[in-house]
Design a protein around this motif. Structure first.
Motif, PDB file in Angstrom:
ATOM      1  N   ALA A 209       0.820  -1.027  -0.010  1.00 36.97           N
ATOM      2  CA  ALA A 209       0.362  -0.345  -0.331  1.00 36.97           C
ATOM      3  C   ALA A 209       1.241   0.963   0.098  1.00 36.97           C
ATOM      4  CB  ALA A 209      -0.954   0.181   1.237  1.00 36.97           C
ATOM      5  N   GLY A 210       1.825   1.743   0.960  1.00 41.80           N
ATOM      6  CA  GLY A 210       3.297   2.638   0.972  1.00 41.80           C
ATOM      7  C   GLY A 210       3.481   2.878  -0.634  1.00 41.80           C
ATOM      8  N   VAL A 211       4.453   1.538  -1.190  1.00 44.10           N
ATOM      9  CA  VAL A 211       5.120   1.109  -2.186  1.00 44.10           C
ATOM     10  C   VAL A 211       4.086   2.267  -3.584  1.00 44.10           C
ATOM     11  CG1 VAL A 211       6.235   0.886  -3.877  1.00 44.10           C
ATOM     12  CG2 VAL A 211       6.453   0.217  -1.494  1.00 44.10           C
ATOM     13  N   VAL A 212       3.127   1.462  -3.849  1.00 45.74           N
ATOM     14  CA  VAL A 212       2.106   2.068  -4.756  1.00 45.74           C
ATOM     15  C   VAL A 212       1.803   3.445  -4.626  1.00 45.74           C
ATOM     16  CG1 VAL A 212      -0.484   1.665  -5.758  1.00 45.74           C
ATOM     17  CG2 VAL A 212       1.214  -0.882  -5.429  1.00 45.74           C
ATOM     18  N   ALA A 213       1.434   4.092  -3.006  1.00 41.63           N
ATOM     19  CA  ALA A 213       0.769   5.349  -3.066  1.00 41.63           C
ATOM     20  C   ALA A 213       1.839   6.438  -3.400  1.00 41.63           C
ATOM     21  CB  ALA A 213       0.133   5.148  -1.651  1.00 41.63           C
ATOM     22  N   SER A 214       3.035   5.949  -2.732  1.00 39.67           N
ATOM     23  CA  SER A 214       4.436   6.816  -3.577  1.00 39.67           C
ATOM     24  C   SER A 214       4.629   6.302  -4.503  1.00 39.67           C
ATOM     25  CB  SER A 214       5.315   6.254  -2.622  1.00 39.67           C
ATOM     26  OG  SER A 214       5.407   6.154  -1.521  1.00 39.67           O
ATOM     27  N   TYR A 215       4.514   5.853  -5.202  1.00 42.05           N
ATOM     28  CA  TYR A 215       4.463   5.814  -7.196  1.00 42.05           C
ATOM     29  C   TYR A 215       3.543   6.594  -8.046  1.00 42.05           C
ATOM     30  CZ  TYR A 215       5.490   3.544 -11.452  1.00 42.05           C
ATOM     31  OH  TYR A 215       5.091   3.720 -13.475  1.00 42.05           O
ATOM     32  N   ARG A 216       2.600   6.529  -7.476  1.00 40.39           N
ATOM     33  CA  ARG A 216       1.723   7.260  -8.203  1.00 40.39           C
ATOM     34  C   ARG A 216       1.503   8.844  -7.788  1.00 40.39           C
ATOM     35  NH1 ARG A 216       1.581   5.954 -11.706  1.00 40.39           N
ATOM     36  NH2 ARG A 216      -0.820   7.046 -12.834  1.00 40.39           N
ATOM     37  N   GLY A 217       2.130   8.748  -6.781  1.00 38.92           N
ATOM     38  CA  GLY A 217       2.694  10.270  -6.474  1.00 38.92           C
ATOM     39  C   GLY A 217       3.227  10.786  -6.779  1.00 38.92           C
ATOM     40  N   LEU A 218       4.894  10.407  -6.658  1.00 31.66           N
ATOM     41  CA  LEU A 218       6.334  10.377  -7.710  1.00 31.66           C
ATOM     42  C   LEU A 218       5.448  10.388  -9.175  1.00 31.66           C
ATOM     43  CD1 LEU A 218       8.532   8.186  -5.232  1.00 31.66           C
ATOM     44  CD2 LEU A 218       8.619  10.652  -5.413  1.00 31.66           C
ATOM     45  N   ASN A 219       4.279   9.782  -9.580  1.00 34.01           N
ATOM     46  CA  ASN A 219       4.359   9.988 -11.288  1.00 34.01           C
ATOM     47  C   ASN A 219       3.006  10.630 -11.523  1.00 34.01           C
ATOM     48  OD1 ASN A 219       7.255   8.562 -12.467  1.00 34.01           O
ATOM     49  ND2 ASN A 219       6.128   7.247 -10.425  1.00 34.01           N
ATOM     50  N   PRO A 220       3.152  12.235 -11.056  1.00 33.37           N
ATOM     51  CA  PRO A 220       1.826  12.489 -11.889  1.00 33.37           C
ATOM     52  C   PRO A 220       1.224  13.165 -13.165  1.00 33.37           C
ATOM     53  CG  PRO A 220       2.693  14.320 -10.129  1.00 33.37           C
ATOM     54  CD  PRO A 220       3.729  12.693 -10.398  1.00 33.37           C
ATOM     55  N   ARG A 221       0.188  13.372 -13.529  1.00 37.56           N
ATOM     56  CA  ARG A 221       0.283  13.950 -14.901  1.00 37.56           C
ATOM     57  C   ARG A 221      -0.933  15.259 -14.989  1.00 37.56           C
ATOM     58  NH1 ARG A 221       0.978   8.103 -18.096  1.00 37.56           N
ATOM     59  NH2 ARG A 221       3.402   7.461 -17.995  1.00 37.56           N
ATOM     60  N   GLY A 222      -0.264  16.222 -15.609  1.00 33.49           N
ATOM     61  CA  GLY A 222      -1.888  17.075 -16.226  1.00 33.49           C
ATOM     62  C   GLY A 222      -1.772  17.701 -14.451  1.00 33.49           C
ATOM     63  N   GLY A 223      -0.723  18.447 -13.403  1.00 33.68           N
ATOM     64  CA  GLY A 223      -1.140  19.296 -12.993  1.00 33.68           C
ATOM     65  C   GLY A 223      -1.991  18.599 -11.863  1.00 33.68           C
ATOM     66  N   PRO A 224      -2.877  19.609 -11.261  1.00 36.77           N
ATOM     67  CA  PRO A 224      -3.311  19.503 -10.294  1.00 36.77           C
ATOM     68  C   PRO A 224      -4.688  18.222 -10.149  1.00 36.77           C
ATOM     69  CG  PRO A 224      -2.281  21.672 -10.196  1.00 36.77           C
ATOM     70  CD  PRO A 224      -2.459  21.256 -11.697  1.00 36.77           C
ATOM     71  N   LYS A 225      -5.389  18.569 -11.333  1.00 34.27           N
ATOM     72  CA  LYS A 225      -5.938  17.042 -11.997  1.00 34.27           C
ATOM     73  C   LYS A 225      -5.313  16.138 -11.581  1.00 34.27           C
ATOM     74  CE  LYS A 225      -9.165  15.727 -15.216  1.00 34.27           C
ATOM     75  NZ  LYS A 225      -8.895  14.767 -15.309  1.00 34.27           N
ATOM     76  N   GLY A 226      -3.857  15.967 -12.354  1.00 39.10           N
ATOM     77  CA  GLY A 226      -3.821  14.460 -12.455  1.00 39.10           C
ATOM     78  C   GLY A 226      -3.146  14.295 -10.993  1.00 39.10           C
ATOM     79  N   VAL A 227      -2.626  14.880  -9.940  1.00 35.31           N
ATOM     80  CA  VAL A 227      -2.363  14.284  -8.911  1.00 35.31           C
ATOM     81  C   VAL A 227      -4.460  13.423  -8.988  1.00 35.31           C
ATOM     82  CG1 VAL A 227      -2.561  15.903  -5.801  1.00 35.31           C
ATOM     83  CG2 VAL A 227      -0.970  16.690  -8.282  1.00 35.31           C
ATOM     84  N   GLY A 228      -5.566  14.012  -8.244  1.00 31.83           N
ATOM     85  CA  GLY A 228      -6.223  14.071  -7.924  1.00 31.83           C
ATOM     86  C   GLY A 228      -6.511  12.527  -8.890  1.00 31.83           C
ATOM     87  N   ASP A 229      -5.951  12.495 -10.238  1.00 30.03           N
ATOM     88  CA  ASP A 229      -5.911  10.700 -11.009  1.00 30.03           C
ATOM     89  C   ASP A 229      -5.157   9.923 -10.227  1.00 30.03           C
ATOM     90  OD1 ASP A 229      -8.210  12.097 -11.943  1.00 30.03           O
ATOM     91  OD2 ASP A 229      -6.971  12.618 -13.834  1.00 30.03           O
ATOM     92  N   VAL A 230      -3.944  10.341  -9.390  1.00 32.95           N
ATOM     93  CA  VAL A 230      -3.385   9.138  -9.245  1.00 32.95           C
ATOM     94  C   VAL A 230      -3.890   8.695  -8.188  1.00 32.95           C
ATOM     95  CG1 VAL A 230      -1.584   9.763 -10.467  1.00 32.95           C
ATOM     96  CG2 VAL A 230      -1.912  11.213  -8.627  1.00 32.95           C
ATOM     97  N   VAL A 231      -4.373   9.780  -7.028  1.00 33.94           N
ATOM     98  CA  VAL A 231      -4.456   9.353  -5.439  1.00 33.94           C
ATOM     99  C   VAL A 231      -6.040   8.370  -6.106  1.00 33.94           C
ATOM    100  CG1 VAL A 231      -6.106  10.392  -3.581  1.00 33.94           C
ATOM    101  CG2 VAL A 231      -3.941  11.292  -4.683  1.00 33.94           C
ATOM    102  N   ASN A 232      -7.098   8.043  -6.614  1.00 32.53           N
ATOM    103  CA  ASN A 232      -8.117   7.390  -7.482  1.00 32.53           C
ATOM    104  C   ASN A 232      -7.424   5.942  -7.543  1.00 32.53           C
ATOM    105  OD1 ASN A 232     -10.252   8.996  -6.670  1.00 32.53           O
ATOM    106  ND2 ASN A 232     -10.480  10.047  -8.398  1.00 32.53           N
ATOM    107  N   GLN A 233      -6.442   6.015  -9.008  1.00 28.92           N
ATOM    108  CA  GLN A 233      -5.184   4.758  -8.982  1.00 28.92           C
ATOM    109  C   GLN A 233      -4.953   4.555  -8.617  1.00 28.92           C
ATOM    110  OE1 GLN A 233      -3.037   6.217 -12.710  1.00 28.92           O
ATOM    111  NE2 GLN A 233      -4.902   7.302 -13.539  1.00 28.92           N
ATOM    112  N   SER A 234      -4.067   4.904  -7.342  1.00 27.40           N
ATOM    113  CA  SER A 234      -3.332   3.993  -6.021  1.00 27.40           C
ATOM    114  C   SER A 234      -4.025   3.649  -5.691  1.00 27.40           C
ATOM    115  CB  SER A 234      -2.487   5.228  -5.626  1.00 27.40           C
ATOM    116  OG  SER A 234      -3.700   6.187  -4.421  1.00 27.40           O
ATOM    117  N   VAL A 235      -5.222   3.948  -5.243  1.00 26.42           N
ATOM    118  CA  VAL A 235      -6.527   2.663  -4.366  1.00 26.42           C
ATOM    119  C   VAL A 235      -7.024   1.695  -5.035  1.00 26.42           C
ATOM    120  CG1 VAL A 235      -8.559   3.140  -3.352  1.00 26.42           C
ATOM    121  CG2 VAL A 235      -7.174   4.830  -2.970  1.00 26.42           C
ATOM    122  N   VAL A 236      -7.252   1.890  -6.164  1.00 31.72           N
ATOM    123  CA  VAL A 236      -7.419   1.019  -7.501  1.00 31.72           C
ATOM    124  C   VAL A 236      -6.124  -0.681  -7.152  1.00 31.72           C
ATOM    125  CG1 VAL A 236      -8.575  -0.137  -9.544  1.00 31.72           C
ATOM    126  CG2 VAL A 236      -9.591   2.614  -8.110  1.00 31.72           C
TER     127      VAL A 236
END
Length: 262
Positions: A209-236
């Motif tokens: 859980a920690g590694v996946v969350a960190s990996y998606r956080g290290l690779n956001p795309r598209g600015g602030p909206k991309g951060v929200g997208d990677v948060v959802n992706q990390s949980v799924v």
């Protein structure tokens, strides 16, 4: 001269999986390397524990109750009421406890970790750290992953106790079970390796859980909206990995460890 990437259906997913695995190996190696960010670890541990203890306990009570009621109903049909406690304990300790802990840690703490690191990424803070010779993985990721592992390990014990207590209460109160028989049946089917595999699952699930969350956080795309997208992706992604890994570990465990009395 850059090497051209081979493209075929699914190549992008395989590359992402490889990078995720590489980050996990890097994090594991850096856990034993100095300097260790002890203050960051304590802060993250306290935060994760504070936001997960109460929800975990509240989820454990009804889950233990439902498990006990369902198992108790089945054992009554087969005339094996004396094994209600043992069967309920096996379900809670082996399967329910690590999965409840992992889902709450990844859903509550993992999303926060992903959002925090993702926000730092789009503000180019991580690039500035690398320019200064500071490893973002060792400075930010390692203490967060270790905090997830430590909290998952401790919460697994809490869920086991609360789940078994909830099952005991509802079995005795609603199904007319005998308190002594419920407790005495623990040793009929349950054994210490059942507790060990539950704790191992909790530790491994917390790490993932920690590694996946960190990996998606290290690779956001598209600015602030991309951060929200990677948060959802990390949980799924975490949920899918945990369920598949739980299936594999359970299958191996049932083949390697003989059942009680077997």
């Amino acid at each position: 001269m850059t090497t051209p990437q081979i493209s075929f259906p699914g190549a992008g997913g395989l590359r992402e999986a490889g990078r995720l695995f590489a980050l996990g190996v890097t994090v594991f190696g850096l856990m034993f390397r100095r300097p260790f960010q002890f203050r960051e670890f304590v802060e993250q541990f306290w935060f994760i524990a504070s936001v997960t203890i109460l929800p975990t306990a509240l989820v454990s009570i009804p889950f233990g109750a439902v498990t006990s009621l369902q198992v108790g109903s089945l054992t009554q049909q087969f005339g094996a009421q004396s094994f209600t406690g043992a069967a309920s304990v096996l379900v809670v300790i082996q399967q329910a406890s690590p999965m409840i802990v992992a889902l709450l840690v990844s859903g509550v703490a993992g999303s926060t970790i992903c959002a925090d690191i993702g926000a730092r990424s789009i503000r180019e803070e991580l690039d500035a750290m690398m320019v200064l010779g500071v490893s973002p993985v060792q400075r930010l990721v390692v203490p967060r992953v270790l905090a997830c592992v430590a909290v998952a390990f401790l919460l697994n014990g809490l869920v086991s106790v609360v789940g078994v207590a909830g099952g005991y209460f509802f079995n005795v109160l609603m199904q007319g079970g005998t308190p002594g028989a419920y407790v005495a049946s623990f040793s009929a089917l349950a054994q210490l390796p059942d507790l060990y595999v539950g704790e191992f699952k909790a530790i491994l699930f917390g790490f993932i859980a920690g590694v996946v969350a960190s990996y998606r956080g290290l690779n956001p795309r598209g600015g602030p909206k991309g951060v929200g997208d990677v948060v959802n992706q990390s949980v799924v992604i975490t949920f899918l990995l945990l369920f598949m890994l739980n299936l594999v570990i359970t299958g191996i465990y049932l083949q390697v460890v003989p059942p009680k009395g077997g």
